[in-house]
Scaffold this motif. Structure first.
Motif, PDB file in Angstrom:
ATOM      1  N   ASP A 112       0.829  -1.215   0.000  1.00  0.00           N
ATOM      2  CA  ASP A 112       0.000   0.000   0.000  1.00  0.00           C
ATOM      3  C   ASP A 112       0.862   1.263   0.000  1.00  0.00           C
ATOM      4  N   ALA A 113       2.052   1.162   0.574  1.00  0.00           N
ATOM      5  CA  ALA A 113       2.863   2.367   0.814  1.00  0.00           C
ATOM      6  C   ALA A 113       4.153   2.399   0.010  1.00  0.00           C
ATOM      7  N   PHE A 114       4.593   1.249  -0.480  1.00  0.00           N
ATOM      8  CA  PHE A 114       5.823   1.202  -1.279  1.00  0.00           C
ATOM      9  C   PHE A 114       5.446   0.770  -2.680  1.00  0.00           C
ATOM     10  N   SER A 115       5.651   1.666  -3.637  1.00  0.00           N
ATOM     11  CA  SER A 115       5.344   1.331  -5.024  1.00  0.00           C
ATOM     12  C   SER A 115       6.549   1.616  -5.907  1.00  0.00           C
ATOM     13  N   PRO A 116       7.015   0.605  -6.668  1.00  0.00           N
ATOM     14  CA  PRO A 116       8.158   0.847  -7.559  1.00  0.00           C
ATOM     15  C   PRO A 116       7.732   1.389  -8.913  1.00  0.00           C
ATOM     16  N   LEU A 179       9.405   1.964 -14.137  1.00  0.00           N
ATOM     17  CA  LEU A 179       9.720   1.399 -12.822  1.00  0.00           C
ATOM     18  C   LEU A 179      10.905   2.143 -12.206  1.00  0.00           C
ATOM     19  N   ASP A 180      10.814   2.369 -10.911  1.00  0.00           N
ATOM     20  CA  ASP A 180      11.858   3.088 -10.169  1.00  0.00           C
ATOM     21  C   ASP A 180      12.063   2.355  -8.844  1.00  0.00           C
ATOM     22  N   PHE A 181      13.206   1.690  -8.717  1.00  0.00           N
ATOM     23  CA  PHE A 181      13.484   0.947  -7.486  1.00  0.00           C
ATOM     24  C   PHE A 181      14.405   1.729  -6.552  1.00  0.00           C
ATOM     25  N   THR A 252      17.266   5.347   6.919  1.00  0.00           N
ATOM     26  CA  THR A 252      16.532   6.574   7.219  1.00  0.00           C
ATOM     27  C   THR A 252      15.915   7.115   5.939  1.00  0.00           C
ATOM     28  N   SER A 253      14.643   7.487   6.008  1.00  0.00           N
ATOM     29  CA  SER A 253      14.011   8.229   4.919  1.00  0.00           C
ATOM     30  C   SER A 253      13.627   9.596   5.471  1.00  0.00           C
ATOM     31  N   GLY A 254      13.794  10.643   4.669  1.00  0.00           N
ATOM     32  CA  GLY A 254      13.520  11.976   5.202  1.00  0.00           C
ATOM     33  C   GLY A 254      12.984  12.937   4.167  1.00  0.00           C
ATOM     34  N   HIS A 268       8.619  17.016  -1.192  1.00  0.00           N
ATOM     35  CA  HIS A 268       9.823  16.184  -1.132  1.00  0.00           C
ATOM     36  C   HIS A 268       9.598  14.883  -1.893  1.00  0.00           C
ATOM     37  N   HIS A 269      10.635  14.061  -1.920  1.00  0.00           N
ATOM     38  CA  HIS A 269      10.699  12.957  -2.884  1.00  0.00           C
ATOM     39  C   HIS A 269      10.016  11.663  -2.441  1.00  0.00           C
ATOM     40  N   ILE A 270       9.446  11.625  -1.243  1.00  0.00           N
ATOM     41  CA  ILE A 270       8.748  10.394  -0.836  1.00  0.00           C
ATOM     42  C   ILE A 270       7.248  10.629  -1.051  1.00  0.00           C
ATOM     43  N   LEU A 271       6.688   9.853  -1.955  1.00  0.00           N
ATOM     44  CA  LEU A 271       5.323  10.123  -2.403  1.00  0.00           C
ATOM     45  C   LEU A 271       4.363   9.066  -1.888  1.00  0.00           C
ATOM     46  N   ASP A 272       3.167   9.515  -1.581  1.00  0.00           N
ATOM     47  CA  ASP A 272       2.126   8.569  -1.200  1.00  0.00           C
ATOM     48  C   ASP A 272       1.583   7.945  -2.488  1.00  0.00           C
ATOM     49  N   SER A 300      11.808   1.884   5.602  1.00  0.00           N
ATOM     50  CA  SER A 300      11.897   3.309   5.966  1.00  0.00           C
ATOM     51  C   SER A 300      11.037   4.134   5.012  1.00  0.00           C
ATOM     52  N   THR A 301      11.054   3.779   3.739  1.00  0.00           N
ATOM     53  CA  THR A 301      10.229   4.514   2.770  1.00  0.00           C
ATOM     54  C   THR A 301       8.739   4.262   3.043  1.00  0.00           C
ATOM     55  N   ALA A 302       8.375   2.990   3.188  1.00  0.00           N
ATOM     56  CA  ALA A 302       6.953   2.647   3.344  1.00  0.00           C
ATOM     57  C   ALA A 302       6.377   3.185   4.649  1.00  0.00           C
TER      58      ALA A 302
HETATM   59  P1  AMP Z   1      14.174   6.464   0.250  1.00  0.00           P
HETATM   60  O1  AMP Z   1      15.144   7.609   0.384  1.00  0.00           O
HETATM   61  O2  AMP Z   1      14.779   5.113   0.405  1.00  0.00           O
HETATM   62  O3  AMP Z   1      12.985   6.646   1.129  1.00  0.00           O
HETATM   63  O4  AMP Z   1      13.651   6.455  -1.252  1.00  0.00           O
HETATM   64  C1  AMP Z   1      13.087   7.573  -1.848  1.00  0.00           C
HETATM   65  C2  AMP Z   1      13.057   7.351  -3.346  1.00  0.00           C
HETATM   66  O5  AMP Z   1      12.166   6.263  -3.626  1.00  0.00           O
HETATM   67  C3  AMP Z   1      12.510   8.530  -4.118  1.00  0.00           C
HETATM   68  O6  AMP Z   1      13.543   9.383  -4.554  1.00  0.00           O
HETATM   69  C4  AMP Z   1      11.770   7.879  -5.277  1.00  0.00           C
HETATM   70  O7  AMP Z   1      12.693   7.551  -6.296  1.00  0.00           O
HETATM   71  C5  AMP Z   1      11.270   6.584  -4.675  1.00  0.00           C
HETATM   72  N1  AMP Z   1       9.951   6.681  -4.042  1.00  0.00           N
HETATM   73  C6  AMP Z   1       9.246   7.777  -3.649  1.00  0.00           C
HETATM   74  N2  AMP Z   1       8.104   7.446  -3.035  1.00  0.00           N
HETATM   75  C7  AMP Z   1       8.072   6.084  -3.040  1.00  0.00           C
HETATM   76  C8  AMP Z   1       7.142   5.120  -2.558  1.00  0.00           C
HETATM   77  N3  AMP Z   1       6.021   5.461  -1.927  1.00  0.00           N
HETATM   78  N4  AMP Z   1       7.431   3.810  -2.747  1.00  0.00           N
HETATM   79  C9  AMP Z   1       8.582   3.423  -3.370  1.00  0.00           C
HETATM   80  N5  AMP Z   1       9.492   4.277  -3.851  1.00  0.00           N
HETATM   81  C10 AMP Z   1       9.251   5.591  -3.682  1.00  0.00           C
END
Ligand code: AMP
Ligand code: MG
Length: 350
Positions: A112-116, A179-181, A252-254, A268-272, A300-302
């Motif tokens: 639900d929270a981590f999408s590649p 796809l973005d891992f 850590t994710s921030g 910022h770069h962490i998207l719902d 950390s991301t999820a």
């Molecule tokens: P992290 O720093 O490990 O939390 O990863 C952040 C990176 O993951 C972002 O720069 C995006 O490329 C990607 N990303 C952003 N939101 C998500 C998400 N909800 N699920 C998976 N990958 C994400």
């Protein structure tokens, strides 16, 4: 991956190693090597049988990291995943590294929270080019494409594809999906590095990419690994320290790692994945535990996306340690069950 990283990451690398190196002065010193890879600086510090075989093991560890980068770096035109993204509407084989991450996301129960599949959505914000708040209809269109990813598995390989009919989502276009891992590749790369070190006789090591750190075994003097967690609004300050002996991982994710501000709002770069919008509620979230680097990076991301209550509930259920800073700067934390032996404490409590 190629996403540019801030000074904060380089600093945390230094912090992680500096903190880990204390207390072993009487022992033979570890071999240490730092290289620019995975869009950041990766440092390996290893205690091996002797200096030259330890250096060879470290070389193999960096080769393993580069292998993951070549497979998964969506921003490198020569990567395997870039080839997939050039034609995502036809079923194509997925690299083994991608399958490993997809499986981990499923096993951890955080789909639900981590999408590649958020590549096009992340690109719309232009964090590494021209930052802008995406228009709602672009966001909706890009997001619709992310939901069409499917994978099939044969006896020998896994395949994936997206199913989209709207011409505005053309692979070469502005809203090109893919796809973005990047939210998990560092963790996987560090796991591979750790296994390369272990296979070559290294008994203890710490490998850090700043936002993710993995450890192997216990230092010769028996002292714990100690990893500093930076303050999300003052990255020169270590606000907490994680500690354990043996194998473990921390990520850590921030909201301070890639961001811009418009009209007083931080994007910022962490998207719902449900909305395509910047996840709100936290400044940073750290996960540490008896887990792999891949698991810590996914989590950390999820858990950043799930927010503080969801993150703390998950941490208690799965026995991982969490340190989080909410959007008003308040800290909340939860330690894994005591038998895990992984603690995260405020730096001033030590
Ligand atoms: P992290 O720093 O490990 O939390 O990863 C952040 C990176 O993951 C972002 O720069 C995006 O490329 C990607 N990303 C952003 N939101 C998500 C998400 N909800 N699920 C998976 N990958 C994400
Ligand atoms: Mg991550």
């Amino acid at each position: 991956m190629t996403v540019p990283r801030t000074r904060a990451f380089a600093w945390l690398v230094a912090a992680a190693v500096a903190v880990s190196a204390t207390g072993c002065a009487a022992q033979q010193p570890p071999v240490r090597e730092s290289r620019p890879v995975l869009g950041t600086i990766v440092t390996v510090e290893a205690y091996g049988p002797d200096a030259s075989s330890t250096r060879r093991a470290i070389e193999a560890a960096f080769d393993a990291i580069t292998g993951v980068e070549h497979a998964l770096d969506a921003y490198s035109p020569t990567s395997t995943i870039a080839a997939f993204n050039a034609d995502p509407y036809h079923e194509q084989p997925l690299p083994a590294e991608a399958v490993e991450i997809l499986d981990a996301v499923e096993q951890l129960g955080v789909s639900d929270a981590f999408s590649p599949t958020l590549l096009s959505v992340v690109r719309l914000y232009g964090f590494d080019s021209t930052p802008s708040v995406p228009p709602e209809d672009d966001l909706a269109l890009a997001l619709a494409a992310t939901r069409t990813f499917s994978r099939t598995t044969s006896s020998t390989a896994a395949f994936g594809r997206l199913r989209v009919s709207d011409p505005r989502l053309d692979p070469g276009g502005r809203l090109a999906p893919g796809l973005d891992f990047g939210g998990a590749a560092k963790g996987l790369a560090l796991d591979r590095a750790r296994e390369a070190l272990r296979a070559r006789g290294v008994r203890a090591a710490i490998v850090t990419a700043g936002s993710t750190t993995v450890t192997l075994g216990t230092k010769p003097d028996g002292s714990p690994w100690r990893i500093g967690i930076e303050h999300p609004r003052d990255t020169a300050t270590v606000m907490a320290i994680a500690e354990w002996t043996g194998d473990g991982a921390l990520s850590t994710s921030g909201d301070y790692q890639q961001f811009f501000e418009r009209d007083g709002v931080r994007y910022h770069h962490i998207l719902d994945p449900r909305t395509g919008v910047t996840a709100r509620g936290l400044q940073s979230l750290t996960v540490a535990g008896r887990i792999s680097g891949l698991e810590s990076d996914v989590l950390s991301t999820a858990l950043f996306v799930r927010g503080q209550e969801g993150a703390l509930a998950y941490a208690r259920e799965r026995s991982v340690s969490i340190w989080l800073v909410d959007s008003s700067g308040r800290v909340r934390s939860s330690n894994a069950a005591s038998e895990a032996g992984v603690t995260v404490r405020a730096a001033e409590d030590r």
